[in-house]
Write a protein that holds these residues in place. Structure first.
Motif, PDB file in Angstrom:
ATOM      1  N   ASP A   9      -2.274  -3.093  15.861  1.00 31.22           N
ATOM      2  CA  ASP A   9      -2.454  -4.319  16.652  1.00 31.22           C
ATOM      3  C   ASP A   9      -1.132  -4.875  17.181  1.00 31.22           C
ATOM      4  O   ASP A   9      -1.099  -5.968  17.748  1.00 31.22           O
ATOM      5  CB  ASP A   9      -3.185  -5.385  15.833  1.00 31.22           C
ATOM      6  CG  ASP A   9      -2.461  -5.763  14.542  1.00 31.22           C
ATOM      7  OD1 ASP A   9      -1.282  -5.385  14.387  1.00 31.22           O
ATOM      8  OD2 ASP A   9      -3.082  -6.432  13.696  1.00 31.22           O
ATOM      9  N   GLY A  10      -0.029  -4.140  16.992  1.00 32.97           N
ATOM     10  CA  GLY A  10       1.254  -4.561  17.530  1.00 32.97           C
ATOM     11  C   GLY A  10       2.018  -5.540  16.668  1.00 32.97           C
ATOM     12  O   GLY A  10       3.178  -5.857  16.953  1.00 32.97           O
ATOM     13  N   ARG A  11       1.400  -6.021  15.582  1.00 32.60           N
ATOM     14  CA  ARG A  11       2.095  -6.955  14.704  1.00 32.60           C
ATOM     15  C   ARG A  11       2.994  -6.202  13.723  1.00 32.60           C
ATOM     16  O   ARG A  11       2.795  -5.019  13.470  1.00 32.60           O
ATOM     17  CB  ARG A  11       1.090  -7.823  13.931  1.00 32.60           C
ATOM     18  CG  ARG A  11       0.264  -8.742  14.820  1.00 32.60           C
ATOM     19  CD  ARG A  11      -0.606  -9.662  13.979  1.00 32.60           C
ATOM     20  NE  ARG A  11      -1.583  -8.917  13.179  1.00 32.60           N
ATOM     21  CZ  ARG A  11      -2.317  -9.454  12.203  1.00 32.60           C
ATOM     22  NH1 ARG A  11      -2.172 -10.737  11.897  1.00 32.60           N
ATOM     23  NH2 ARG A  11      -3.186  -8.721  11.543  1.00 32.60           N
ATOM     24  N   LEU A  12       3.976  -6.925  13.165  1.00 33.22           N
ATOM     25  CA  LEU A  12       4.872  -6.340  12.177  1.00 33.22           C
ATOM     26  C   LEU A  12       4.355  -6.685  10.786  1.00 33.22           C
ATOM     27  O   LEU A  12       4.239  -7.861  10.422  1.00 33.22           O
ATOM     28  CB  LEU A  12       6.289  -6.881  12.358  1.00 33.22           C
ATOM     29  CG  LEU A  12       7.354  -6.296  11.423  1.00 33.22           C
ATOM     30  CD1 LEU A  12       7.597  -4.821  11.744  1.00 33.22           C
ATOM     31  CD2 LEU A  12       8.656  -7.089  11.540  1.00 33.22           C
ATOM     32  N   TYR A  13       4.059  -5.654  10.012  1.00 37.88           N
ATOM     33  CA  TYR A  13       3.493  -5.853   8.669  1.00 37.88           C
ATOM     34  C   TYR A  13       4.584  -5.897   7.609  1.00 37.88           C
ATOM     35  O   TYR A  13       5.728  -5.505   7.848  1.00 37.88           O
ATOM     36  CB  TYR A  13       2.487  -4.745   8.369  1.00 37.88           C
ATOM     37  CG  TYR A  13       1.177  -4.932   9.111  1.00 37.88           C
ATOM     38  CD1 TYR A  13       0.085  -5.522   8.487  1.00 37.88           C
ATOM     39  CD2 TYR A  13       1.065  -4.564  10.450  1.00 37.88           C
ATOM     40  CE1 TYR A  13      -1.104  -5.723   9.186  1.00 37.88           C
ATOM     41  CE2 TYR A  13      -0.119  -4.761  11.144  1.00 37.88           C
ATOM     42  CZ  TYR A  13      -1.198  -5.337  10.504  1.00 37.88           C
ATOM     43  OH  TYR A  13      -2.371  -5.540  11.193  1.00 37.88           O
ATOM     44  N   LYS A  14       4.233  -6.373   6.437  1.00 36.97           N
ATOM     45  CA  LYS A  14       5.176  -6.438   5.323  1.00 36.97           C
ATOM     46  C   LYS A  14       5.641  -5.031   4.958  1.00 36.97           C
ATOM     47  O   LYS A  14       4.898  -4.067   5.088  1.00 36.97           O
ATOM     48  CB  LYS A  14       4.520  -7.098   4.109  1.00 36.97           C
ATOM     49  CG  LYS A  14       4.252  -8.578   4.263  1.00 36.97           C
ATOM     50  CD  LYS A  14       3.700  -9.172   2.974  1.00 36.97           C
ATOM     51  CE  LYS A  14       4.701  -9.145   1.837  1.00 36.97           C
ATOM     52  NZ  LYS A  14       4.212  -9.851   0.635  1.00 36.97           N
ATOM     53  N   GLY A  15       6.871  -4.946   4.507  1.00 41.90           N
ATOM     54  CA  GLY A  15       7.429  -3.654   4.156  1.00 41.90           C
ATOM     55  C   GLY A  15       7.112  -3.235   2.737  1.00 41.90           C
ATOM     56  O   GLY A  15       7.103  -4.060   1.819  1.00 41.90           O
ATOM     57  N   ARG A  16       6.840  -1.951   2.567  1.00 41.57           N
ATOM     58  CA  ARG A  16       6.738  -1.371   1.236  1.00 41.57           C
ATOM     59  C   ARG A  16       8.158  -1.169   0.704  1.00 41.57           C
ATOM     60  O   ARG A  16       9.116  -1.077   1.455  1.00 41.57           O
ATOM     61  CB  ARG A  16       6.006  -0.032   1.293  1.00 41.57           C
ATOM     62  CG  ARG A  16       4.640  -0.092   1.961  1.00 41.57           C
ATOM     63  CD  ARG A  16       3.610  -0.782   1.091  1.00 41.57           C
ATOM     64  NE  ARG A  16       2.291  -0.747   1.709  1.00 41.57           N
ATOM     65  CZ  ARG A  16       1.180  -1.185   1.104  1.00 41.57           C
ATOM     66  NH1 ARG A  16       1.241  -1.684  -0.111  1.00 41.57           N
ATOM     67  NH2 ARG A  16       0.021  -1.126   1.728  1.00 41.57           N
ATOM     68  N   THR A  17       8.290  -1.061  -0.610  1.00 45.55           N
ATOM     69  CA  THR A  17       9.625  -1.086  -1.205  1.00 45.55           C
ATOM     70  C   THR A  17      10.288   0.283  -1.331  1.00 45.55           C
ATOM     71  O   THR A  17      11.393   0.380  -1.846  1.00 45.55           O
ATOM     72  CB  THR A  17       9.578  -1.743  -2.602  1.00 45.55           C
ATOM     73  OG1 THR A  17       8.682  -0.999  -3.443  1.00 45.55           O
ATOM     74  CG2 THR A  17       9.097  -3.180  -2.497  1.00 45.55           C
ATOM     75  N   GLY A  18       9.650   1.357  -0.860  1.00 48.13           N
ATOM     76  CA  GLY A  18      10.231   2.685  -0.993  1.00 48.13           C
ATOM     77  C   GLY A  18      11.562   2.847  -0.294  1.00 48.13           C
ATOM     78  O   GLY A  18      12.477   3.501  -0.812  1.00 48.13           O
ATOM     79  N   VAL A  19      11.711   2.277   0.901  1.00 48.32           N
ATOM     80  CA  VAL A  19      12.961   2.399   1.641  1.00 48.32           C
ATOM     81  C   VAL A  19      14.090   1.689   0.895  1.00 48.32           C
ATOM     82  O   VAL A  19      15.198   2.232   0.752  1.00 48.32           O
ATOM     83  CB  VAL A  19      12.817   1.828   3.061  1.00 48.32           C
ATOM     84  CG1 VAL A  19      14.156   1.861   3.795  1.00 48.32           C
ATOM     85  CG2 VAL A  19      11.774   2.610   3.845  1.00 48.32           C
ATOM     86  N   ALA A  20      13.812   0.491   0.395  1.00 44.16           N
ATOM     87  CA  ALA A  20      14.818  -0.250  -0.366  1.00 44.16           C
ATOM     88  C   ALA A  20      15.187   0.490  -1.643  1.00 44.16           C
ATOM     89  O   ALA A  20      16.357   0.525  -2.043  1.00 44.16           O
ATOM     90  CB  ALA A  20      14.288  -1.650  -0.705  1.00 44.16           C
ATOM     91  N   PHE A  21      14.199   1.085  -2.295  1.00 44.62           N
ATOM     92  CA  PHE A  21      14.459   1.866  -3.504  1.00 44.62           C
ATOM     93  C   PHE A  21      15.471   2.971  -3.209  1.00 44.62           C
ATOM     94  O   PHE A  21      16.440   3.168  -3.943  1.00 44.62           O
ATOM     95  CB  PHE A  21      13.152   2.469  -4.020  1.00 44.62           C
ATOM     96  CG  PHE A  21      13.311   3.375  -5.205  1.00 44.62           C
ATOM     97  CD1 PHE A  21      13.381   2.854  -6.491  1.00 44.62           C
ATOM     98  CD2 PHE A  21      13.402   4.748  -5.044  1.00 44.62           C
ATOM     99  CE1 PHE A  21      13.536   3.682  -7.593  1.00 44.62           C
ATOM    100  CE2 PHE A  21      13.554   5.591  -6.129  1.00 44.62           C
ATOM    101  CZ  PHE A  21      13.621   5.054  -7.413  1.00 44.62           C
TER     102      PHE A  21
END
Length: 228
Positions: free
Chosen positions: A117-129
């Motif tokens: 839908d073009g919106r920005l969703y909350k990030g999962r923590t895998g990238v930060a990990f």
């Protein structure tokens, strides 16, 4: 790589912030995710080679179409990975960590899957990990227009739409704590997503994108429970 100049010639993407990308050493590109085309737009716009995970089946096809798919994904820096949770997710994490240990650049999507839908969703923590574990800086990326160039379900990209790629300043996330801390992973993820939002200008969904996860997002299933 022939694909990069060819892509720039065809789509003439508007690129900002290329000077923000470190010229050498490990770096993680963390981007919003609007279209299949995102994994082409980032390598085309980046001033250095970028690698990302792609499902193994893209490299296993037979005949001319299989060869074409294999050559295409190899050309854009894709690394084959077996999808799944458990050991498959750990193997994917190990592949990314190895690339970073070799001083390479990898691209990841903290939302986990494309926004429909073009919106920005909350990030999962895998990238930060991964960033906290390796110490690699994170370059936020804001993509625009890729969903119009190649909407979900489209077989061919449009040549009438324009793509925008904005690279933000590198983020050092170490001040949040260590990778084994759920709070540190959550705070680091929120910082990444805030930087992506500032670059993409998308409406915030304030929720997780619950479409079936793929790639590194599967890692959340084998990590300690992430803080929401």
């Amino acid at each position: 790589m022939v694909l990069a100049p060819l892509g720039r010639l065809i789509y003439r993407p508007h690129v900002e912030g290329r000077a923000n990308v470190p010229k050498s050493g490990a770096v993680i590109f963390a981007s919003n995710h609007l279209s299949f085309l995102d994994s082409i737009a980032i390598p085309v716009a980046s001033p250095r080679p970028v690698h990302f995970l792609a499902k193994e089946s893209y490299f296993d096809g037979k005949g001319f179409s299989g060869w074409l798919s294999r050559e295409f994904f190899t050309a854009i820096g894709a690394i084959p990975v077996k999808r799944g949770a458990g050991q498959a997710a750990l193997d994917a994490l190990d592949q990314q960590r190895q690339l970073l240990d070799e001083g390479r650049a990898v691209a990841l999507y903290p939302e986990g899957t494309r926004s429909l839908d073009g919106r920005l969703y909350k990030g999962r923590t895998g990238v930060a990990f991964l960033a906290l574990q390796t110490g690699a800086p994170v370059v936020p990326v804001g993509l625009t227009g890729t969903d119009r160039v190649m909407p979900v379900g489209a077989k061919m990209p449009s040549l009438s739409e324009k793509v925008g790629v904005r690279f933000g300043e590198p983020l050092d996330l170490s001040h949040h704590g260590t990778a084994d801390s759920g709070k540190a992973r959550r705070l680091a993820t929120d910082e990444i997503m805030a930087a992506i939002h500032a670059l993409s200008g998308q409406e915030l969904a304030n929720a997780y994108n619950e479409a079936p996860a793929h790639g590194i997002d599967r890692i959340k299933q084998v990590l300690p429970h992430e803080r929401r």
